[in-house]
Design an enzyme around this catalytic site. Structure first.
Site, PDB file in Angstrom:
ATOM      1  N   GLY A 119      -0.481  -1.755  11.492  1.00 13.35           N
ATOM      2  CA  GLY A 119      -1.371  -2.476  10.580  1.00 13.35           C
ATOM      3  C   GLY A 119      -1.199  -3.971  10.793  1.00 13.35           C
ATOM      4  O   GLY A 119      -0.340  -4.421  11.559  1.00 13.35           O
ATOM      5  N   LEU A 120      -2.005  -4.728  10.118  1.00 14.26           N
ATOM      6  CA  LEU A 120      -1.971  -6.183  10.250  1.00 14.26           C
ATOM      7  C   LEU A 120      -0.648  -6.766   9.750  1.00 14.26           C
ATOM      8  O   LEU A 120       0.064  -6.141   8.964  1.00 14.26           O
ATOM      9  CB  LEU A 120      -3.125  -6.814   9.448  1.00 14.26           C
ATOM     10  CG  LEU A 120      -4.549  -6.547   9.929  1.00 14.26           C
ATOM     11  CD1 LEU A 120      -5.551  -7.069   8.904  1.00 14.26           C
ATOM     12  CD2 LEU A 120      -4.783  -7.188  11.300  1.00 14.26           C
ATOM     13  N   GLY A 155       1.635  -8.579   7.398  1.00  9.99           N
ATOM     14  CA  GLY A 155       1.534  -8.729   5.949  1.00  9.99           C
ATOM     15  C   GLY A 155       0.986  -7.519   5.229  1.00  9.99           C
ATOM     16  O   GLY A 155       0.869  -7.526   4.001  1.00  9.99           O
ATOM     17  N   LYS A 172       4.084  -2.998   6.296  1.00 11.71           N
ATOM     18  CA  LYS A 172       4.677  -1.968   7.161  1.00 11.71           C
ATOM     19  C   LYS A 172       6.191  -1.894   6.999  1.00 11.71           C
ATOM     20  O   LYS A 172       6.753  -0.824   6.780  1.00 11.71           O
ATOM     21  CB  LYS A 172       4.326  -2.246   8.629  1.00 11.71           C
ATOM     22  CG  LYS A 172       2.846  -2.258   8.940  1.00 11.71           C
ATOM     23  CD  LYS A 172       2.576  -2.568  10.402  1.00 11.71           C
ATOM     24  CE  LYS A 172       3.038  -3.950  10.816  1.00 11.71           C
ATOM     25  NZ  LYS A 172       2.382  -5.052  10.074  1.00 11.71           N
ATOM     26  N   SER A 173       6.866  -3.033   7.117  1.00  9.50           N
ATOM     27  CA  SER A 173       8.334  -3.057   7.043  1.00  9.50           C
ATOM     28  C   SER A 173       8.818  -2.680   5.647  1.00  9.50           C
ATOM     29  O   SER A 173       9.797  -1.942   5.496  1.00  9.50           O
ATOM     30  CB  SER A 173       8.864  -4.441   7.425  1.00  9.50           C
ATOM     31  OG  SER A 173       8.573  -4.726   8.775  1.00  9.50           O
ATOM     32  N   SER A 217       1.389  -3.372  16.595  1.00  8.18           N
ATOM     33  CA  SER A 217       0.872  -2.537  17.695  1.00  8.18           C
ATOM     34  C   SER A 217      -0.658  -2.475  17.654  1.00  8.18           C
ATOM     35  O   SER A 217      -1.226  -1.448  17.306  1.00  8.18           O
ATOM     36  CB  SER A 217       1.491  -1.131  17.653  1.00  8.18           C
ATOM     37  OG  SER A 217       1.445  -0.530  16.386  1.00  8.18           O
TER      38      SER A 217
END
Length: 199
Positions: free
Chosen positions: A34-35, A37, A40-41, A108
Site C-alpha cells: 500500500g501507499l 502512510g 502497513k507497518s 512494493s
C-alpha cells in the site's frame, strides 16, 4: 562458464513440514502492500503481537528497517525498487521454509514484483494484504513528513506523487485503513488465517 554453474542446492535435513508440525501452525508470507502512510507497518506489528501472544512463530520484515541493513545500498529508482523486493522475497521464502509466518511491510508498488514473490512459494503461502488508503488520507497522516518533502520536490520518484503505485488486482485480504481500526483489521486477518487452516 558462470559462477552459478558451480553452485549446487543443498537439501536441508529438517523439512518445512516438520517445522510446521512442531510449531503447531503452517507458515506463510503476509505481504502488506500500500501507499506510504497507509498503515502497513502499524498493522503488521499489531498482528505479530497477537500471533506472539498466541504462541505463533512470526516475524516482521519492515521496509525502512531492511534498508538500514540488507538493502542499504539501494535507492528508489524503478530498478532498485525491483531489486529491493526481489531480495525481500527471497528472505521471506527462507522464513516460510523455517516454518514461520512472516509479515512484510513494503510499499512494493509494482504488480510484477509482487507476482514474482508469490511464485517463489507454494500455493496458499503468499497472502497479499492490500492496505488500502486514499492518497489524501495518507498525505494528511504523513507520519514521516515524506509527502511534504515529495510535494516540495525534495524526494524524486515518490510513490503516489511522482512514481506510480499499481493496486493489487485480487488480493487475498483488503484492509481499508482509513475506515477500519487496527484492532478490526487484525481480527480480519486472523479470521482469514484460521479459515485457511494456517493457524
Amino acid at each position: 562458464m558462470t559462477q552459478t554453474n558451480n553452485i549446487v542446492w543443498h537439501e536441508t535435513t529438517i523439512k518445512k513440514e516438520e517445522r510446521q508440525e512442531k510449531n503447531g501452525h503452517r507458515s506463510a508470507i503476509l505481504w502488506f502492500t500500500g501507499l506510504s502512510g497507509a498503515g502497513k507497518s502499524t498493522l503488521a506489528n499489531a498482528l505479530e503481537q497477537q500471533l506472539f501472544n498466541q504462541g505463533v512463530r512470526s516475524y516482521v520484515l519492515d521496509g525502512d528497517n531492511i534498508r538500514h541493513g540488507l538493502n542499504q545500498g539501494l535507492g528508489f529508482s524503478d530498478d532498485d525498487r525491483k531489486e529491493n523486493i526481489r531480495r525481500i522475497g527471497e528472505v521471506a521464502k527462507l522464513f516460510v521454509d523455517a516454518g514461520t509466518i512472516v509479515c512484510t511491510a513494503f510499499i512494493s508498488p509494482f504488480k510484477e514484483d509482487r507476482k514474482r514473490v508469490r511464485e517463489l512459494v507454494e500455493d496458499g503461502e503468499f497472502i497479499e494484504v492490500y492496505v488500502r488508503c486514499s492518497l489524501e488520507a495518507c498525505e494528511q497522516r504523513d507520519p514521516k513528513g515524506l509527502y511534504k518533502k515529495a510535494r516540495a520536490g525534495e524526494i524524486p520518484s515518490f510513490t503516489g506523487i511522482s512514481s506510480p503505485y499499481e493496486e493489487p488486482d485480487a488480493p487475498e485480504i483488503t484492509i481499508d485503513s482509513d475506515q477500519q481500526t487496527v484492532e478490526e483489521s487484525v481480527e480480519t486477518i486472523l479470521t482469514y488465517l484460521k479459515g485457511k487452516n494456517i493457524l
